[in-house]
Motif scaffolding. Structure first.
Motif, PDB file in Angstrom:
ATOM      1  N   GLY A  42     -16.500  18.342 -55.914  1.00 59.45           N
ATOM      2  CA  GLY A  42     -16.089  17.071 -56.414  1.00 59.45           C
ATOM      3  C   GLY A  42     -15.521  15.781 -55.761  1.00 59.45           C
ATOM      4  O   GLY A  42     -14.806  14.905 -56.449  1.00 59.45           O
ATOM      5  N   LYS A  43     -15.747  15.857 -54.315  1.00 55.90           N
ATOM      6  CA  LYS A  43     -15.329  14.965 -53.725  1.00 55.90           C
ATOM      7  C   LYS A  43     -16.406  14.095 -52.866  1.00 55.90           C
ATOM      8  O   LYS A  43     -17.611  14.889 -52.785  1.00 55.90           O
ATOM      9  CB  LYS A  43     -14.246  15.563 -52.426  1.00 55.90           C
ATOM     10  CG  LYS A  43     -13.093  15.808 -53.281  1.00 55.90           C
ATOM     11  CD  LYS A  43     -12.011  16.144 -52.183  1.00 55.90           C
ATOM     12  CE  LYS A  43     -10.616  16.533 -52.856  1.00 55.90           C
ATOM     13  NZ  LYS A  43      -9.590  16.916 -51.799  1.00 55.90           N
ATOM     14  N   GLN A  44     -16.258  13.038 -52.276  1.00 59.58           N
ATOM     15  CA  GLN A  44     -17.192  12.221 -51.562  1.00 59.58           C
ATOM     16  C   GLN A  44     -17.152  13.241 -50.018  1.00 59.58           C
ATOM     17  O   GLN A  44     -16.467  13.685 -49.573  1.00 59.58           O
ATOM     18  CB  GLN A  44     -17.037  10.639 -51.233  1.00 59.58           C
ATOM     19  CG  GLN A  44     -17.111  10.138 -52.569  1.00 59.58           C
ATOM     20  CD  GLN A  44     -16.774   8.627 -52.177  1.00 59.58           C
ATOM     21  OE1 GLN A  44     -15.995   8.383 -51.404  1.00 59.58           O
ATOM     22  NE2 GLN A  44     -17.423   7.743 -53.260  1.00 59.58           N
ATOM     23  N   ARG A  45     -18.605  12.990 -49.306  1.00 59.73           N
ATOM     24  CA  ARG A  45     -18.727  13.255 -47.991  1.00 59.73           C
ATOM     25  C   ARG A  45     -17.657  12.587 -46.998  1.00 59.73           C
ATOM     26  O   ARG A  45     -17.595  11.256 -47.214  1.00 59.73           O
ATOM     27  CB  ARG A  45     -20.071  13.037 -47.599  1.00 59.73           C
ATOM     28  CG  ARG A  45     -20.363  13.787 -46.325  1.00 59.73           C
ATOM     29  CD  ARG A  45     -21.796  13.723 -45.888  1.00 59.73           C
ATOM     30  NE  ARG A  45     -22.817  14.387 -46.888  1.00 59.73           N
ATOM     31  CZ  ARG A  45     -24.140  14.562 -46.800  1.00 59.73           C
ATOM     32  NH1 ARG A  45     -24.542  14.374 -45.854  1.00 59.73           N
ATOM     33  NH2 ARG A  45     -24.923  15.316 -47.693  1.00 59.73           N
ATOM     34  N   GLU A  46     -16.929  13.108 -46.144  1.00 57.51           N
ATOM     35  CA  GLU A  46     -16.156  12.538 -45.199  1.00 57.51           C
ATOM     36  C   GLU A  46     -16.356  13.116 -43.701  1.00 57.51           C
ATOM     37  O   GLU A  46     -17.098  14.071 -43.426  1.00 57.51           O
ATOM     38  CB  GLU A  46     -14.747  12.904 -45.627  1.00 57.51           C
ATOM     39  CG  GLU A  46     -14.598  14.405 -45.466  1.00 57.51           C
ATOM     40  CD  GLU A  46     -13.166  14.719 -45.842  1.00 57.51           C
ATOM     41  OE1 GLU A  46     -12.096  13.732 -45.732  1.00 57.51           O
ATOM     42  OE2 GLU A  46     -12.625  15.963 -45.825  1.00 57.51           O
ATOM     43  N   LEU A  47     -16.204  12.071 -42.950  1.00 56.98           N
ATOM     44  CA  LEU A  47     -16.389  12.464 -41.510  1.00 56.98           C
ATOM     45  C   LEU A  47     -15.550  13.340 -41.140  1.00 56.98           C
ATOM     46  O   LEU A  47     -14.291  13.405 -41.431  1.00 56.98           O
ATOM     47  CB  LEU A  47     -15.786  11.050 -40.801  1.00 56.98           C
ATOM     48  CG  LEU A  47     -16.091  11.354 -39.026  1.00 56.98           C
ATOM     49  CD1 LEU A  47     -17.436  11.479 -38.627  1.00 56.98           C
ATOM     50  CD2 LEU A  47     -15.250  10.144 -38.582  1.00 56.98           C
ATOM     51  N   VAL A  48     -15.809  14.383 -40.151  1.00 62.04           N
ATOM     52  CA  VAL A  48     -15.236  15.511 -39.687  1.00 62.04           C
ATOM     53  C   VAL A  48     -15.061  15.045 -37.892  1.00 62.04           C
ATOM     54  O   VAL A  48     -13.696  14.868 -37.755  1.00 62.04           O
ATOM     55  CB  VAL A  48     -15.606  16.660 -39.636  1.00 62.04           C
ATOM     56  CG1 VAL A  48     -14.970  17.875 -38.805  1.00 62.04           C
ATOM     57  CG2 VAL A  48     -15.833  17.208 -41.237  1.00 62.04           C
ATOM     58  N   ALA A  49     -15.810  14.966 -37.316  1.00 69.27           N
ATOM     59  CA  ALA A  49     -15.694  14.377 -36.106  1.00 69.27           C
ATOM     60  C   ALA A  49     -17.244  14.095 -35.371  1.00 69.27           C
ATOM     61  O   ALA A  49     -18.318  14.418 -35.939  1.00 69.27           O
ATOM     62  CB  ALA A  49     -15.446  15.829 -35.184  1.00 69.27           C
ATOM     63  N   ARG A  58     -14.191  11.593 -31.755  1.00 78.15           N
ATOM     64  CA  ARG A  58     -13.411  11.189 -32.639  1.00 78.15           C
ATOM     65  C   ARG A  58     -13.219  12.102 -33.815  1.00 78.15           C
ATOM     66  O   ARG A  58     -14.281  12.661 -34.312  1.00 78.15           O
ATOM     67  CB  ARG A  58     -14.110   9.669 -33.039  1.00 78.15           C
ATOM     68  CG  ARG A  58     -13.333   8.945 -34.303  1.00 78.15           C
ATOM     69  CD  ARG A  58     -13.889   7.345 -34.309  1.00 78.15           C
ATOM     70  NE  ARG A  58     -15.288   7.609 -34.909  1.00 78.15           N
ATOM     71  CZ  ARG A  58     -15.699   7.345 -36.162  1.00 78.15           C
ATOM     72  NH1 ARG A  58     -14.653   7.067 -36.879  1.00 78.15           N
ATOM     73  NH2 ARG A  58     -16.672   7.244 -36.632  1.00 78.15           N
ATOM     74  N   TYR A  59     -12.030  12.086 -34.313  1.00 78.62           N
ATOM     75  CA  TYR A  59     -11.884  13.044 -35.545  1.00 78.62           C
ATOM     76  C   TYR A  59     -11.013  12.547 -36.490  1.00 78.62           C
ATOM     77  O   TYR A  59     -10.419  11.257 -36.509  1.00 78.62           O
ATOM     78  CB  TYR A  59     -10.894  14.101 -34.894  1.00 78.62           C
ATOM     79  CG  TYR A  59     -11.566  15.086 -33.725  1.00 78.62           C
ATOM     80  CD1 TYR A  59     -11.176  14.594 -32.591  1.00 78.62           C
ATOM     81  CD2 TYR A  59     -12.271  16.212 -34.093  1.00 78.62           C
ATOM     82  CE1 TYR A  59     -11.776  15.412 -31.376  1.00 78.62           C
ATOM     83  CE2 TYR A  59     -12.589  16.882 -33.142  1.00 78.62           C
ATOM     84  CZ  TYR A  59     -12.407  16.698 -31.716  1.00 78.62           C
ATOM     85  OH  TYR A  59     -12.943  17.375 -30.639  1.00 78.62           O
TER      86      TYR A  59
END
Length: 115
Positions: A42-49, A58-59
């Motif tokens: 139910g959520k958008q894709r997000e950056l992990v690292a 970068r994290y």
């Protein structure tokens, strides 16, 4: 066509650890940045690292104290060590490997953290 193959996902209890790996099925030339993203239900894709060829990382703020990204340039492989996992870390984790002209994405590996 080269595909990225992720491994290491699964079910773990809160507080546990997992190590994800991602490698291409064939050769990729001109690799620069590698990274991991995730998408929870139910959520958008997000950056992990992300990690550059030189090893700069970068994290996402919520993960930088618990996750560690690394890479093996000789194997064109990227890893994600995840410690102190929380139920909110439950998501499909996607790796990506970038050249100057192409962004490769894996199909994702499911990480489920039980409380």
């Amino acid at each position: 066509q080269v595909q990225l193959v992720e491994s290491g996902g699964g079910l773990v209890q809160a507080g546990g650890s997992l190590r994800l790996s991602c490698a291409p099925s064939g050769s990729i030339f001109g690799v620069n940045t590698m990274g991991w993203h995730r998408q929870a239900p139910g959520k958008q894709r997000e950056l992990v690292a992300t990690i550059t060829t030189a090893g700069s990382t970068r994290y996402a703020d919520s993960m930088k104290e618990r996750f560690t990204i690394s890479r093996d340039n000789a194997k064109t492989t990227v890893y994600l060590q995840m410690n102190s996992l929380k139920p909110e870390d439950t998501a499909v984790y996607y790796c990506n490997i970038n050249t100057w002209s192409v962004h490769f994405w894996g199909k994702g590996t499911l990480v489920t953290v039980s409380s």
